[in-house]
Write a protein that holds these residues in place. Structure first.
Motif, PDB file in Angstrom:
ATOM      1  N   TYR A 123     -29.270  28.797  48.275  1.00 54.31           N
ATOM      2  CA  TYR A 123     -29.891  27.788  49.263  1.00 54.31           C
ATOM      3  C   TYR A 123     -29.120  26.594  49.383  1.00 54.31           C
ATOM      4  O   TYR A 123     -29.321  25.596  50.031  1.00 54.31           O
ATOM      5  N   GLY A 124     -28.132  26.269  48.384  1.00 55.36           N
ATOM      6  CA  GLY A 124     -27.433  25.002  48.247  1.00 55.36           C
ATOM      7  C   GLY A 124     -26.846  24.258  49.399  1.00 55.36           C
ATOM      8  O   GLY A 124     -27.018  23.159  49.603  1.00 55.36           O
ATOM      9  N   LYS A 125     -26.208  25.206  50.220  1.00 54.24           N
ATOM     10  CA  LYS A 125     -25.446  24.687  51.410  1.00 54.24           C
ATOM     11  C   LYS A 125     -26.520  23.675  52.230  1.00 54.24           C
ATOM     12  O   LYS A 125     -25.817  22.912  53.267  1.00 54.24           O
ATOM     13  N   GLU A 126     -27.666  24.250  52.490  1.00 51.81           N
ATOM     14  CA  GLU A 126     -28.631  23.476  53.225  1.00 51.81           C
ATOM     15  C   GLU A 126     -28.843  22.094  52.779  1.00 51.81           C
ATOM     16  O   GLU A 126     -29.353  21.314  53.641  1.00 51.81           O
ATOM     17  N   PHE A 127     -28.747  21.815  51.440  1.00 49.40           N
ATOM     18  CA  PHE A 127     -29.243  20.561  50.926  1.00 49.40           C
ATOM     19  C   PHE A 127     -27.999  19.568  50.425  1.00 49.40           C
ATOM     20  O   PHE A 127     -28.181  18.627  49.680  1.00 49.40           O
ATOM     21  N   GLU A 128     -26.804  20.118  50.703  1.00 47.14           N
ATOM     22  CA  GLU A 128     -25.578  19.534  50.116  1.00 47.14           C
ATOM     23  C   GLU A 128     -25.583  18.049  50.530  1.00 47.14           C
ATOM     24  O   GLU A 128     -25.179  17.256  49.794  1.00 47.14           O
ATOM     25  N   LYS A 129     -25.761  17.535  51.815  1.00 48.32           N
ATOM     26  CA  LYS A 129     -25.446  16.280  52.050  1.00 48.32           C
ATOM     27  C   LYS A 129     -26.690  15.424  52.403  1.00 48.32           C
ATOM     28  O   LYS A 129     -26.772  14.477  53.068  1.00 48.32           O
ATOM     29  N   LEU A 130     -28.173  16.345  52.263  1.00 47.17           N
ATOM     30  CA  LEU A 130     -29.279  15.478  52.548  1.00 47.17           C
ATOM     31  C   LEU A 130     -29.660  14.610  51.618  1.00 47.17           C
ATOM     32  O   LEU A 130     -30.619  13.764  51.670  1.00 47.17           O
ATOM     33  N   TYR A 131     -28.941  14.187  50.626  1.00 44.43           N
ATOM     34  CA  TYR A 131     -29.540  13.073  49.556  1.00 44.43           C
ATOM     35  C   TYR A 131     -29.445  11.833  50.150  1.00 44.43           C
ATOM     36  O   TYR A 131     -30.324  10.980  49.625  1.00 44.43           O
ATOM     37  N   ASN A 132     -28.610  11.557  50.968  1.00 44.55           N
ATOM     38  CA  ASN A 132     -28.576  10.002  51.737  1.00 44.55           C
ATOM     39  C   ASN A 132     -29.795   9.927  52.729  1.00 44.55           C
ATOM     40  O   ASN A 132     -29.792   8.665  53.305  1.00 44.55           O
ATOM     41  N   GLN A 133     -30.817  10.782  52.729  1.00 45.99           N
ATOM     42  CA  GLN A 133     -32.058  10.528  53.659  1.00 45.99           C
ATOM     43  C   GLN A 133     -32.667   9.422  52.898  1.00 45.99           C
ATOM     44  O   GLN A 133     -33.763   8.802  53.476  1.00 45.99           O
ATOM     45  N   ASN A 134     -32.521   9.265  51.535  1.00 43.10           N
ATOM     46  CA  ASN A 134     -33.553   8.113  51.131  1.00 43.10           C
ATOM     47  C   ASN A 134     -32.967   6.868  51.176  1.00 43.10           C
ATOM     48  O   ASN A 134     -33.398   5.601  50.929  1.00 43.10           O
TER      49      ASN A 134
END
Length: 132
Positions: free
Chosen positions: A34-45
């Motif tokens: 499932y990693g591809k789904e969350f690869e770039k979502l770290y910047n939401q914080n």
């Protein structure tokens, strides 16, 4: 007699290492799947500009054997079967945080996050499996 003690000690050591490796294996499987789904979502914080790496700790109803030190995060993850827990390690290993995501019509949205440890001293928690 001494040879038996050595053999039993080696067997116990191998079993212990195998047991301690289970959480790492589970997390790696979830991250690969499932990693591809969350690869770039770290910047939401709004705090992390770049990450060193990330690991999927929980994906909906699939949990890795993870020990969470923070009771609030632990309860939050256990109560919501649709949540996803992702561990992000910031660039240069300066901090590590667990992000909780929930899915809506637009995609994955950051619901909550908690810093596990930080070199700046703002957090010094621990979790298992430990990533540094």
């Amino acid at each position: 007699m001494r040879k038996r003690v050595v053999i039993v000690s080696i067997i116990i050591f191998i079993i212990l290492v195998a047991i301690l490796a289970i959480p790492y294996i589970q997390v790696e499987k979830l991250t690969q799947k499932y990693g591809k789904e969350f690869e770039k979502l770290y910047n939401q914080n709004g705090f992390y500009e770049d990450i060193e790496y990330f690991k999927i700790l929980k994906y909906k109803d699939i949990n890795a054997c993870v020990y969470y030190p923070n009771e609030e995060i632990k309860r939050y993850i256990q109560q919501d079967e649709d949540s996803v827990a992702v561990l992000y390690v910031e660039e240069n290993h300066s901090s590590c945080a667990v992000y909780i995501f929930l899915q809506d019509a637009q995609g994955w949205k950051l619901e909550k996050w908690e810093t596990i440890w930080s070199f700046s001293g703002s957090s010094d928690g621990i979790m298992w499996p430990y990533y540094f």
